[in-house]
Enzyme design. Structure first.
Site, PDB file in Angstrom:
ATOM      1  N   ASN A  28       0.860  -1.191   0.000  1.00  0.00           N
ATOM      2  CA  ASN A  28       0.000   0.000   0.000  1.00  0.00           C
ATOM      3  C   ASN A  28       0.898   1.244   0.000  1.00  0.00           C
ATOM      4  OD1 ASN A  28      -1.386   2.274   1.155  1.00  0.00           O
ATOM      5  ND2 ASN A  28      -3.053   0.919   1.723  1.00  0.00           N
ATOM      6  N   HIS A  44       1.015   6.244   1.895  1.00  0.00           N
ATOM      7  CA  HIS A  44       1.746   7.214   2.722  1.00  0.00           C
ATOM      8  C   HIS A  44       2.960   7.806   2.025  1.00  0.00           C
ATOM      9  CE1 HIS A  44      -1.271   6.864   5.636  1.00  0.00           C
ATOM     10  NE2 HIS A  44      -1.158   5.549   5.633  1.00  0.00           N
ATOM     11  N   HIS A  50      -5.543   3.659  -1.530  1.00  0.00           N
ATOM     12  CA  HIS A  50      -6.852   4.026  -0.975  1.00  0.00           C
ATOM     13  C   HIS A  50      -7.182   5.449  -1.422  1.00  0.00           C
ATOM     14  CE1 HIS A  50      -9.456   4.283   2.966  1.00  0.00           C
ATOM     15  NE2 HIS A  50     -10.125   4.646   1.887  1.00  0.00           N
ATOM     16  N   ARG A  65      -9.352   8.232  -0.797  1.00  0.00           N
ATOM     17  CA  ARG A  65     -10.301   8.673   0.230  1.00  0.00           C
ATOM     18  C   ARG A  65     -11.150   9.813  -0.294  1.00  0.00           C
ATOM     19  NH1 ARG A  65      -8.753   6.618   5.641  1.00  0.00           N
ATOM     20  NH2 ARG A  65     -10.515   7.832   6.354  1.00  0.00           N
ATOM     21  N   ARG A  70      -6.862  12.827   1.048  1.00  0.00           N
ATOM     22  CA  ARG A  70      -5.771  13.278   1.922  1.00  0.00           C
ATOM     23  C   ARG A  70      -4.428  12.685   1.504  1.00  0.00           C
ATOM     24  NH1 ARG A  70      -7.351  10.165   7.485  1.00  0.00           N
ATOM     25  NH2 ARG A  70      -9.294  11.255   7.096  1.00  0.00           N
ATOM     26  N   HIS A  71      -4.443  11.537   0.812  1.00  0.00           N
ATOM     27  CA  HIS A  71      -3.151  11.037   0.314  1.00  0.00           C
ATOM     28  C   HIS A  71      -3.224  10.751  -1.193  1.00  0.00           C
ATOM     29  CE1 HIS A  71      -5.162   7.383   1.605  1.00  0.00           C
ATOM     30  NE2 HIS A  71      -4.860   7.535   2.880  1.00  0.00           N
ATOM     31  N   GLU A  75      -8.649   0.675  -2.910  1.00  0.00           N
ATOM     32  CA  GLU A  75      -9.485   0.713  -1.707  1.00  0.00           C
ATOM     33  C   GLU A  75     -10.330   1.968  -1.763  1.00  0.00           C
ATOM     34  OE1 GLU A  75      -7.129   0.862   1.777  1.00  0.00           O
ATOM     35  OE2 GLU A  75      -6.248  -1.081   1.420  1.00  0.00           O
ATOM     36  N   THR A  79      -8.439   3.709   8.647  1.00  0.00           N
ATOM     37  CA  THR A  79      -9.660   2.912   8.656  1.00  0.00           C
ATOM     38  C   THR A  79      -9.773   2.176   9.988  1.00  0.00           C
ATOM     39  OG1 THR A  79      -9.186   2.606   6.329  1.00  0.00           O
ATOM     40  CG2 THR A  79     -10.997   1.321   7.232  1.00  0.00           C
ATOM     41  N   GLU A 106     -11.189  -9.184   3.201  1.00  0.00           N
ATOM     42  CA  GLU A 106      -9.908  -8.832   3.819  1.00  0.00           C
ATOM     43  C   GLU A 106     -10.162  -8.654   5.303  1.00  0.00           C
ATOM     44  OE1 GLU A 106      -7.249  -6.220   1.821  1.00  0.00           O
ATOM     45  OE2 GLU A 106      -6.404  -5.465   3.707  1.00  0.00           O
ATOM     46  N   HIS A 127      -3.773  -4.258   7.573  1.00  0.00           N
ATOM     47  CA  HIS A 127      -3.893  -3.098   8.466  1.00  0.00           C
ATOM     48  C   HIS A 127      -3.030  -3.271   9.705  1.00  0.00           C
ATOM     49  CE1 HIS A 127      -5.345   0.533  10.317  1.00  0.00           C
ATOM     50  NE2 HIS A 127      -5.897   0.825   9.167  1.00  0.00           N
ATOM     51  N   GLY A 176       1.155  -1.366   4.335  1.00  0.00           N
ATOM     52  CA  GLY A 176       1.561  -0.054   3.858  1.00  0.00           C
ATOM     53  C   GLY A 176       2.345   0.767   4.858  1.00  0.00           C
ATOM     54  N   HIS A 177       1.652   1.304   5.855  1.00  0.00           N
ATOM     55  CA  HIS A 177       2.236   2.326   6.720  1.00  0.00           C
ATOM     56  C   HIS A 177       3.579   1.904   7.311  1.00  0.00           C
ATOM     57  CE1 HIS A 177       2.688   4.677  10.472  1.00  0.00           C
ATOM     58  NE2 HIS A 177       2.234   5.652   9.710  1.00  0.00           N
TER      59      HIS A 177
END
Ligand code: PXP
Length: 255
Positions: free
Chosen positions: A10, A13, A46, A48, A52-53, A73, A104, A154, A197, A219-220
């Site tokens: 992901n 970020h 994702h 959103r 925001r990203h 996503e 999320t 998922e 996640h 991801g993060h």
């Protein structure tokens, strides 16, 4: 138990850092290419509602320039359905979304919102897009996901990962047991099982060892770790830990 476990990276970020200053650097599409070279089997992004990203232009470039499956996503809204049908990613993972949340926070309540979700799932299915529903490891949600026609679930790994960070072994064990039960039930009714996640080097092995899980979306942690070791190295290490955990699990079963 499939031997090979797919890794979806992901890249949200990377876009978060880019957006902190505007402009084009660092470029999430460049990160996606690098992720593929380092062992990612797919890219997750994702989009959103508040952008925001990941941006709309990122989705255009990812669908055009990346040659591994793109997992988009998004929230089940008419706007996102329209975008998905226009860009036709390999897969869409429907997630709940609240404007004020940092990330999320939980899974979709498919059991309560099945009637609203079915038209989204149907239209995506008809367009040949693989639909995944992001749910908590809860048997009611698994059954509901099957009923609304999704191909994939998922499992929200966040509660397990938070319990590990907090050092709460009892809560972590209880959460993991829920994942085992949900994954078994899902595979039993023909759903493909993914998890994601909050997964890190410390928690990936537990998810890689769940026999029915065929894909992890991470991801993060990887983007954060890239600050210290580089993205290539972070992804290669994650890939190695996944492969090792799966091999050990397969070995244990064969023994
Ligand atoms: N899977 C889903 C459905 C998500 O919403 C997210 C976060 O966008 C992830 C996986 C990746 O989570 P993380 O960035 O914490 O690894």
């Amino acid at each position: 138990m499939p031997e090979y476990l797919r890794l979806g990276v992901n890249i949200d970020h990377v876009a978060t850092i880019r957006n902190a200053r505007g402009g084009r650097h660092p470029d999430p599409v460049r990160a996606a290419r690098l992720a593929v070279a380092a062992g990612a089997d797919g890219i997750t992004a994702h989009l959103r509602e508040d952008r925001r990203h990941i941006s709309d232009e990122d989705i255009v470039r990812l669908t055009r320039d990346i040659d591994v499956p793109l997992n988009l996503e998004c929230a089940p809204t008419p706007e996102m359905l329209d975008i998905a049908l226009r860009h036709r990613p390999h897969a869409v993972c429907l997630v709940p979304e609240k404007r004020e949340e940092k990330t999320t926070e939980g899974g979709l309540d498919v059991a309560a919102q099945g009637n609203q979700l079915s038209p989204f799932v149907r239209q995506l299915n008809e367009a040949g897009i693989r639909v995944s529903l992001f749910i908590n490891p809860d048997l009611r949600q698994v059954e509901a996901a099957k009923q609304v026609g999704a191909a994939v679930i998922e499992l929200h790994a966040g509660s397990y990962c938070e319990a590990v960070i907090a050092g709460d072994h009892a809560a972590a064990a209880a959460e993991l047991a829920l994942h085992y039960d949900a994954a078994l039930a899902a595979a039993g009714c023909g759903l493909e099982v993914h998890a994601g996640h909050g997964i890190s080097f410390d928690t990936v092995a537990e998810f890689a060892a769940v026999p029915q899980v065929v894909e992890l979306n991470i991801g993060h942690f990887l983007i954060g770790e890239a600050i210290f070791s580089g993205l290539d190295s972070a992804i290669r290490r994650m890939r190695g830990l996944m492969d090792q955990a799966r091999a050990e699990r397969l070995g244990a079963r064969g023994a």
